[in-house]
Design a protein around this motif. Structure first.
Motif, PDB file in Angstrom:
ATOM      1  N   GLU A  47      36.362  68.465  49.558  1.00 34.84           N
ATOM      2  CA  GLU A  47      37.343  67.963  50.510  1.00 34.84           C
ATOM      3  C   GLU A  47      38.511  68.938  50.614  1.00 34.84           C
ATOM      4  O   GLU A  47      38.823  69.670  49.679  1.00 34.84           O
ATOM      5  N   ILE A  48      39.133  68.947  51.770  1.00 30.42           N
ATOM      6  CA  ILE A  48      40.250  69.861  52.013  1.00 30.42           C
ATOM      7  C   ILE A  48      41.468  69.350  51.260  1.00 30.42           C
ATOM      8  O   ILE A  48      41.853  68.196  51.385  1.00 30.42           O
ATOM      9  N   THR A  49      42.051  70.211  50.455  1.00 33.85           N
ATOM     10  CA  THR A  49      43.235  69.868  49.679  1.00 33.85           C
ATOM     11  C   THR A  49      44.387  70.742  50.142  1.00 33.85           C
ATOM     12  O   THR A  49      44.221  71.937  50.340  1.00 33.85           O
ATOM     13  N   GLU A  50      45.562  70.134  50.303  1.00 31.38           N
ATOM     14  CA  GLU A  50      46.744  70.910  50.669  1.00 31.38           C
ATOM     15  C   GLU A  50      47.543  71.207  49.410  1.00 31.38           C
ATOM     16  O   GLU A  50      47.752  70.340  48.566  1.00 31.38           O
ATOM     17  N   TRP A  51      47.983  72.453  49.298  1.00 31.58           N
ATOM     18  CA  TRP A  51      48.762  72.927  48.154  1.00 31.58           C
ATOM     19  C   TRP A  51      50.077  73.496  48.660  1.00 31.58           C
ATOM     20  O   TRP A  51      50.110  74.175  49.673  1.00 31.58           O
ATOM     21  N   GLN A  52      51.166  73.255  47.926  1.00 31.04           N
ATOM     22  CA  GLN A  52      52.482  73.784  48.289  1.00 31.04           C
ATOM     23  C   GLN A  52      52.890  74.862  47.297  1.00 31.04           C
ATOM     24  O   GLN A  52      52.831  74.668  46.080  1.00 31.04           O
ATOM     25  N   LEU A  53      53.343  75.991  47.817  1.00 36.66           N
ATOM     26  CA  LEU A  53      53.758  77.119  46.994  1.00 36.66           C
ATOM     27  C   LEU A  53      55.021  76.771  46.214  1.00 36.66           C
ATOM     28  O   LEU A  53      56.010  76.327  46.788  1.00 36.66           O
ATOM     29  N   VAL A  54      54.982  76.980  44.892  1.00 36.94           N
ATOM     30  CA  VAL A  54      56.153  76.724  44.045  1.00 36.94           C
ATOM     31  C   VAL A  54      56.627  77.973  43.303  1.00 36.94           C
ATOM     32  O   VAL A  54      57.748  78.007  42.786  1.00 36.94           O
ATOM     33  N   ASN A  55      55.775  79.023  43.268  1.00 35.70           N
ATOM     34  CA  ASN A  55      56.158  80.232  42.547  1.00 35.70           C
ATOM     35  C   ASN A  55      55.406  81.418  43.147  1.00 35.70           C
ATOM     36  O   ASN A  55      54.214  81.332  43.402  1.00 35.70           O
ATOM     37  N   MET A  56      56.147  82.515  43.369  1.00 30.52           N
ATOM     38  CA  MET A  56      55.532  83.734  43.881  1.00 30.52           C
ATOM     39  C   MET A  56      55.987  84.904  43.029  1.00 30.52           C
ATOM     40  O   MET A  56      57.197  85.144  42.883  1.00 30.52           O
ATOM     41  N   GLN A  87      47.156  72.085  39.813  1.00 29.77           N
ATOM     42  CA  GLN A  87      47.862  73.327  40.123  1.00 29.77           C
ATOM     43  C   GLN A  87      46.832  74.391  40.490  1.00 29.77           C
ATOM     44  O   GLN A  87      45.837  74.556  39.802  1.00 29.77           O
ATOM     45  N   LEU A  88      47.093  75.075  41.583  1.00 28.43           N
ATOM     46  CA  LEU A  88      46.256  76.185  42.019  1.00 28.43           C
ATOM     47  C   LEU A  88      47.016  77.473  41.755  1.00 28.43           C
ATOM     48  O   LEU A  88      48.148  77.637  42.212  1.00 28.43           O
ATOM     49  N   TYR A 111      50.699  77.095  43.229  1.00 31.06           N
ATOM     50  CA  TYR A 111      50.875  75.963  44.127  1.00 31.06           C
ATOM     51  C   TYR A 111      50.691  74.661  43.349  1.00 31.06           C
ATOM     52  O   TYR A 111      49.951  74.631  42.366  1.00 31.06           O
ATOM     53  N   THR A 112      51.322  73.608  43.835  1.00 32.06           N
ATOM     54  CA  THR A 112      51.044  72.268  43.333  1.00 32.06           C
ATOM     55  C   THR A 112      50.374  71.482  44.452  1.00 32.06           C
ATOM     56  O   THR A 112      50.625  71.710  45.635  1.00 32.06           O
TER      57      THR A 112
END
Length: 149
Positions: free
Chosen positions: A37-46, A131-132, A144-145
């Motif tokens: 399934e498609i999961t959305e991840w939000q960037l928290v660290n770069m 976490q990705l 990402y979380t």
């Protein structure tokens, strides 16, 4: 004397079974692979720096669709999309990435430029505890979380 020889033998065998970091990355990625399934991840660290978003800024996100091998998301100002390849061994690579061409305030555009450049260089992934992490070589460059809906 026999104890020393036995200890040396055990130590030598331990060193022989030691795995390098890349093997550990692959083992972790195999343990929790991309879901169907498609999961959305939000960037928290770069690149080791935590990301703080302005009130009027859309967060940087990534959505991976393993069934269709396509990727999409928000890049700080614009939306992006493209394709990717991955393996259960933790390898991932992104093909041509395209996006919208809106102009935004410079801090948003700067984040976007850095993000897209970093994303294109990724070659491995790890998914662990919601976490990705995307890696370049052995170095984690994007974290990402999972976005809860």
């Amino acid at each position: 004397m026999k104890r020393i020889a036995l200890f040396s033998l055990v130590a030598l065998l331990s060193l022989g079974s030691c795995k390098c970091h890349k093997d550990n990355v692959e083992a972790k990625a195999m343990g929790q692979s991309l879901s169907k399934e498609i999961t959305e991840w939000q960037l928290v660290n770069m690149r080791g720096k935590d990301i703080t978003y302005a009130e009027d800024q859309n967060p940087v996100t990534i959505q991976l669709n393993p069934e269709a091998n396509n990727v999409s998301g928000a890049s700080g100002c614009n939306r992006y999309f493209g394709d990717f390849k991955f393996s259960g061994q933790g390898e991932i690579s992104f093909g041509e990435l395209n996006g919208t061409k809106m102009a935004c305030p410079e801090p948003f555009m700067n984040l976007e430029r850095q993000y897209m450049q970093t994303l294109r260089a990724v070659d491995h992934y790890i998914i662990e505890d919601n976490q990705l992490s995307l890696l370049q070589g052995e170095k984690v460059v994007l974290i990402y979380t999972q976005v809860r809906k």
